[in-house]
Design a protein around this motif. Structure first.
Motif, PDB file in Angstrom:
ATOM      1  N   GLY A   1       0.852  -1.174   0.000  1.00 35.50           N
ATOM      2  CA  GLY A   1       0.000   0.000   0.000  1.00 35.50           C
ATOM      3  C   GLY A   1       0.889   1.225   0.000  1.00 35.50           C
ATOM      4  O   GLY A   1       2.049   1.151   0.397  1.00 35.50           O
ATOM      5  N   GLY A   2       0.356   2.323  -0.427  1.00 28.99           N
ATOM      6  CA  GLY A   2       1.140   3.545  -0.481  1.00 28.99           C
ATOM      7  C   GLY A   2       1.310   4.142   0.904  1.00 28.99           C
ATOM      8  O   GLY A   2       0.842   3.585   1.902  1.00 28.99           O
ATOM      9  N   SER A   3       1.978   5.290   0.967  1.00 25.92           N
ATOM     10  CA  SER A   3       2.118   5.999   2.231  1.00 25.92           C
ATOM     11  C   SER A   3       0.735   6.365   2.740  1.00 25.92           C
ATOM     12  O   SER A   3      -0.122   6.771   1.960  1.00 25.92           O
ATOM     13  CB  SER A   3       2.927   7.273   2.036  1.00 25.92           C
ATOM     14  OG  SER A   3       4.172   6.961   1.474  1.00 25.92           O
ATOM     15  N   GLY A   4       0.533   6.209   4.033  1.00 26.83           N
ATOM     16  CA  GLY A   4      -0.746   6.593   4.610  1.00 26.83           C
ATOM     17  C   GLY A   4      -1.860   5.592   4.352  1.00 26.83           C
ATOM     18  O   GLY A   4      -3.027   5.856   4.635  1.00 26.83           O
TER      19      GLY A   4
ATOM     20  N   ASP B   1      -5.467   0.376   1.131  1.00 25.76           N
ATOM     21  CA  ASP B   1      -5.553   1.716   0.553  1.00 25.76           C
ATOM     22  C   ASP B   1      -6.444   2.560   1.445  1.00 25.76           C
ATOM     23  O   ASP B   1      -7.606   2.214   1.656  1.00 25.76           O
ATOM     24  CB  ASP B   1      -6.129   1.649  -0.863  1.00 25.76           C
ATOM     25  CG  ASP B   1      -6.198   3.021  -1.506  1.00 25.76           C
ATOM     26  OD1 ASP B   1      -5.126   3.636  -1.662  1.00 25.76           O
ATOM     27  OD2 ASP B   1      -7.312   3.471  -1.816  1.00 25.76           O
ATOM     28  N   GLN B   2      -5.868   3.619   1.970  1.00 27.77           N
ATOM     29  CA  GLN B   2      -6.607   4.545   2.840  1.00 27.77           C
ATOM     30  C   GLN B   2      -7.417   3.807   3.911  1.00 27.77           C
ATOM     31  O   GLN B   2      -8.580   4.121   4.147  1.00 27.77           O
ATOM     32  CB  GLN B   2      -7.497   5.450   1.994  1.00 27.77           C
ATOM     33  CG  GLN B   2      -6.658   6.266   1.021  1.00 27.77           C
ATOM     34  CD  GLN B   2      -7.455   7.287   0.238  1.00 27.77           C
ATOM     35  OE1 GLN B   2      -8.685   7.257   0.225  1.00 27.77           O
ATOM     36  NE2 GLN B   2      -6.767   8.193  -0.405  1.00 27.77           N
ATOM     37  N   GLY B   3      -6.791   2.815   4.493  1.00 32.83           N
ATOM     38  CA  GLY B   3      -7.402   2.133   5.624  1.00 32.83           C
ATOM     39  C   GLY B   3      -8.359   1.015   5.272  1.00 32.83           C
ATOM     40  O   GLY B   3      -8.958   0.416   6.167  1.00 32.83           O
ATOM     41  N   ASP B   4      -8.509   0.733   3.991  1.00 34.60           N
ATOM     42  CA  ASP B   4      -9.362  -0.378   3.572  1.00 34.60           C
ATOM     43  C   ASP B   4      -8.509  -1.471   2.930  1.00 34.60           C
ATOM     44  O   ASP B   4      -7.532  -1.173   2.242  1.00 34.60           O
ATOM     45  CB  ASP B   4     -10.377   0.074   2.508  1.00 34.60           C
ATOM     46  CG  ASP B   4     -11.440   0.973   3.095  1.00 34.60           C
ATOM     47  OD1 ASP B   4     -12.046   0.574   4.101  1.00 34.60           O
ATOM     48  OD2 ASP B   4     -11.641   2.080   2.555  1.00 34.60           O
ATOM     49  N   VAL B   5      -8.928  -2.733   3.145  1.00 27.95           N
ATOM     50  CA  VAL B   5      -8.297  -3.821   2.399  1.00 27.95           C
ATOM     51  C   VAL B   5      -8.958  -3.863   1.023  1.00 27.95           C
ATOM     52  O   VAL B   5     -10.147  -4.135   0.909  1.00 27.95           O
ATOM     53  CB  VAL B   5      -8.496  -5.180   3.110  1.00 27.95           C
ATOM     54  CG1 VAL B   5      -7.978  -6.318   2.230  1.00 27.95           C
ATOM     55  CG2 VAL B   5      -7.761  -5.191   4.446  1.00 27.95           C
ATOM     56  N   LEU B   6      -8.161  -3.569  -0.008  1.00 26.04           N
ATOM     57  CA  LEU B   6      -8.724  -3.604  -1.359  1.00 26.04           C
ATOM     58  C   LEU B   6      -8.855  -5.032  -1.844  1.00 26.04           C
ATOM     59  O   LEU B   6      -9.817  -5.403  -2.493  1.00 26.04           O
ATOM     60  CB  LEU B   6      -7.837  -2.828  -2.331  1.00 26.04           C
ATOM     61  CG  LEU B   6      -7.802  -1.314  -2.179  1.00 26.04           C
ATOM     62  CD1 LEU B   6      -6.997  -0.709  -3.314  1.00 26.04           C
ATOM     63  CD2 LEU B   6      -9.207  -0.732  -2.164  1.00 26.04           C
TER      64      LEU B   6
ATOM     65  N   ILE C   1      -5.634  -0.528  -7.239  1.00 28.29           N
ATOM     66  CA  ILE C   1      -4.565  -1.522  -7.277  1.00 28.29           C
ATOM     67  C   ILE C   1      -3.700  -1.301  -8.509  1.00 28.29           C
ATOM     68  O   ILE C   1      -2.472  -1.320  -8.438  1.00 28.29           O
ATOM     69  CB  ILE C   1      -5.151  -2.958  -7.263  1.00 28.29           C
ATOM     70  CG1 ILE C   1      -5.834  -3.214  -5.916  1.00 28.29           C
ATOM     71  CG2 ILE C   1      -4.063  -3.997  -7.516  1.00 28.29           C
ATOM     72  CD1 ILE C   1      -6.594  -4.520  -5.837  1.00 28.29           C
ATOM     73  N   GLN C   2      -4.349  -1.032  -9.623  1.00 29.75           N
ATOM     74  CA  GLN C   2      -3.575  -0.778 -10.837  1.00 29.75           C
ATOM     75  C   GLN C   2      -2.749   0.509 -10.706  1.00 29.75           C
ATOM     76  O   GLN C   2      -1.637   0.579 -11.221  1.00 29.75           O
ATOM     77  CB  GLN C   2      -4.493  -0.736 -12.061  1.00 29.75           C
ATOM     78  CG  GLN C   2      -5.028  -2.124 -12.456  1.00 29.75           C
ATOM     79  CD  GLN C   2      -3.912  -3.149 -12.696  1.00 29.75           C
ATOM     80  OE1 GLN C   2      -2.872  -2.843 -13.255  1.00 29.75           O
ATOM     81  NE2 GLN C   2      -4.128  -4.383 -12.230  1.00 29.75           N
ATOM     82  N   ASP C   3      -3.276   1.512 -10.002  1.00 31.48           N
ATOM     83  CA  ASP C   3      -2.495   2.727  -9.746  1.00 31.48           C
ATOM     84  C   ASP C   3      -1.198   2.368  -9.034  1.00 31.48           C
ATOM     85  O   ASP C   3      -0.116   2.851  -9.354  1.00 31.48           O
ATOM     86  CB  ASP C   3      -3.278   3.703  -8.847  1.00 31.48           C
ATOM     87  CG  ASP C   3      -4.368   4.441  -9.620  1.00 31.48           C
ATOM     88  OD1 ASP C   3      -4.381   4.331 -10.860  1.00 31.48           O
ATOM     89  OD2 ASP C   3      -5.196   5.111  -8.978  1.00 31.48           O
ATOM     90  N   LEU C   4      -1.363   1.492  -8.026  1.00 28.36           N
ATOM     91  CA  LEU C   4      -0.220   1.099  -7.204  1.00 28.36           C
ATOM     92  C   LEU C   4       0.792   0.297  -8.042  1.00 28.36           C
ATOM     93  O   LEU C   4       1.995   0.514  -7.971  1.00 28.36           O
ATOM     94  CB  LEU C   4      -0.742   0.255  -6.043  1.00 28.36           C
ATOM     95  CG  LEU C   4       0.103   0.171  -4.790  1.00 28.36           C
ATOM     96  CD1 LEU C   4       0.186   1.520  -4.102  1.00 28.36           C
ATOM     97  CD2 LEU C   4      -0.525  -0.846  -3.843  1.00 28.36           C
TER      98      LEU C   4
ATOM     99  N   PRO D   1       0.045   8.362 -10.231  1.00 27.68           N
ATOM    100  CA  PRO D   1      -0.377   9.238  -9.145  1.00 27.68           C
ATOM    101  C   PRO D   1      -1.877   9.105  -8.936  1.00 27.68           C
ATOM    102  O   PRO D   1      -2.631   8.930  -9.890  1.00 27.68           O
ATOM    103  CB  PRO D   1      -0.013  10.638  -9.628  1.00 27.68           C
ATOM    104  CG  PRO D   1       0.437  10.520 -11.028  1.00 27.68           C
ATOM    105  CD  PRO D   1       0.528   9.086 -11.404  1.00 27.68           C
ATOM    106  N   ARG D   2      -2.294   9.130  -7.674  1.00 22.06           N
ATOM    107  CA  ARG D   2      -3.723   8.940  -7.441  1.00 22.06           C
ATOM    108  C   ARG D   2      -4.451  10.285  -7.496  1.00 22.06           C
ATOM    109  O   ARG D   2      -3.877  11.329  -7.176  1.00 22.06           O
ATOM    110  CB  ARG D   2      -3.964   8.262  -6.099  1.00 22.06           C
ATOM    111  CG  ARG D   2      -3.257   8.963  -4.993  1.00 22.06           C
ATOM    112  CD  ARG D   2      -3.239   8.162  -3.721  1.00 22.06           C
ATOM    113  NE  ARG D   2      -2.433   8.895  -2.754  1.00 22.06           N
ATOM    114  CZ  ARG D   2      -2.447   8.685  -1.469  1.00 22.06           C
ATOM    115  NH1 ARG D   2      -3.214   7.780  -0.947  1.00 22.06           N
ATOM    116  NH2 ARG D   2      -1.682   9.396  -0.665  1.00 22.06           N
ATOM    117  N   SER D   3      -5.688  10.235  -7.888  1.00 17.35           N
ATOM    118  CA  SER D   3      -6.479  11.453  -7.872  1.00 17.35           C
ATOM    119  C   SER D   3      -7.245  11.480  -6.557  1.00 17.35           C
ATOM    120  O   SER D   3      -7.998  10.568  -6.244  1.00 17.35           O
ATOM    121  CB  SER D   3      -7.444  11.455  -9.049  1.00 17.35           C
ATOM    122  OG  SER D   3      -8.220  10.283  -9.013  1.00 17.35           O
ATOM    123  N   VAL D   4      -6.989  12.509  -5.759  1.00 12.62           N
ATOM    124  CA  VAL D   4      -7.593  12.570  -4.435  1.00 12.62           C
ATOM    125  C   VAL D   4      -8.918  13.321  -4.523  1.00 12.62           C
ATOM    126  O   VAL D   4      -8.977  14.435  -5.053  1.00 12.62           O
ATOM    127  CB  VAL D   4      -6.640  13.284  -3.454  1.00 12.62           C
ATOM    128  CG1 VAL D   4      -7.269  13.378  -2.080  1.00 12.62           C
ATOM    129  CG2 VAL D   4      -5.312  12.556  -3.396  1.00 12.62           C
TER     130      VAL D   4
END
Lengths: 110, 267
Positions: free
Chosen positions: B41-44, B219-224, B240-243, B248-251
């Protein structure tokens, strides 16, 4: 699972056969038996074909035995280590350090 | 071999907060004996927070964490200590004690938790330095080691008791590719030779794909998802594909939430 050890004399060698899972719960017994054997003989072989698992405290007992033999001019050999033992020996490259033989006759002849 | 069918790690509905910020959202996570599980997972994303709960450094506010058959959220200090003796943790920064030599750092758990004689302790701890290719480095102080060596020394300390469960936080971060590949190989061999169950937190894709039996993507506290390497690679989930593709993710911006974060005194 069944585990244990047995010491026998074979001419001028002692053979310590150990079997089962060798872990912290009794590896100190193995260590003691290895060192005690050297009080009686100069050459010790540890037979390992029945060992299904060995942790690093068990390996440490073998290392200490080998070191003891070398410092006192004795001999030390591992006989027929099982795959489980070999895997741990290889992790620390000890397969290239210990004298390893298929049986006592081979160790004697070396 | 006395294999237990129940998972060694079982996390159900875990929630975690830092202040009002929710870090984990009802996370379910279970690891079987003998498995190598990678948490990605990414940072955070909540990786480290999940890890801190599993090793008992944080107690769950809500949900349960069961390790080696012990409910860490509800057990007393003694039971927690007994569990901790059966697990090893290699922290991201190494966490070596700077006033002790490398050898004393590695031997410390054996001196604290066992009654073994000093010769056995010395051999066991130096064996572990051999495992991580730091043979002969026991007399050095941590300040004399490179970053990669500190990481390997920390791993040697984490495995010195032959733990049933090993946690490894970011093994490859900051390492050169050769050392990183060696560590991957070592992780596989620790499982096979010493029967360890291993949880690795990483965001290094190459390493994750090489060692994992299954990967859990946070991802952001959820299991994808949790799945094999092939399953994760084939996932159609966009995050997952972003990772996997380093996009870069769109927030998404929630205006009210955003303003509250900037303006409220106790946000």
């Amino acid at each position: 699972m069944d585990k244990g050890s047995e010491l026998r004399r074979d001419g001028d060698w002692a053979v310590l056969r150990i079997w089962g899972e060798v872990d912290l719960s009794w590896s100190q017994d193995v260590r003691r038996q290895v060192l005690e054997a050297y009080a009686k003989v100069k050459s010790l072989a540890v037979q390992l074909d029945g060992v299904s698992y060995i942790d690093s405290s068990g390996i440490a007992a073998l290392v200490e035995g080998f070191q003891h033999a070398r410092s006192k001019g004795g001999r030390f050999a591992l006989l027929a280590p099982s795959e489980a033992v070999r895997a741990v020996l290889e992790l620390a490259r000890l397969d290239r350090v210990f004298p390893i033989f298929t049986d006592l006759a081979a160790a004697r002849a070396a | 071999m006395n294999e237990s069918a129940s998972p060694l790690i079982e996390v159900v509905g875990l929630e975690a907060f830092y202040g009002r910020r929710r870090i984990l959202h009802g996370v379910d996570f279970s690891v079987n004996r003998g498995e190598i599980r990678v948490i990605m997972g990414g940072s955070g994303s909540g990786k480290s927070t999940l890890l801190r709960h599993i090793i008992g450094l944080q107690r769950p506010v809500s949900g349960t964490v069961n390790i080696l058959g012990v409910d860490v959220g509800r057990s007393d200090a003694q039971a927690l200590l007994a569990v901790r003796r059966r697990l090893g943790v290699s922290f991201q920064g190494g966490a070596l004690i700077t006033s002790m030599s490398v050898g004393d750092n590695v031997a410390l758990p054996l001196r604290e938790h066992t009654q073994l004689d000093e010769t056995t302790i010395r051999i066991m701890s130096r064996l572990k330095l051999e495992f991580v290719n730091l043979g002969g480095f026991h007399d050095l102080m941590p300040s004399q080691l490179s970053g990669g060596m500190i990481k390997r020394a920390a791993l040697a300390r984490a495995i010195v008791m032959d733990p049933e469960l090993l946690f490894f936080d970011e093994p490859s971060a900051g390492l050169d590719p050769v050392v990183s590949a060696e560590l991957d190989e070592l992780i596989l061999r620790l499982r096979d030779a010493l029967r360890m169950t291993i949880v690795v937190v990483t965001h290094e894709l190459e390493s994750a794909f090489r060692i994992a039996d299954r990967i859990t993507v946070l991802d952001q506290g959820d299991v994808l998802t949790t799945g094999t390497v092939a399953e994760v690679r084939a996932s159609e989930n966009e995050r997952i594909q972003d990772l996997l593709n380093r996009r870069p993710r769109s927030v998404e911006v929630d205006v009210d939430e955003y303003l509250r974060r900037l303006t409220e005194e106790d946000a």
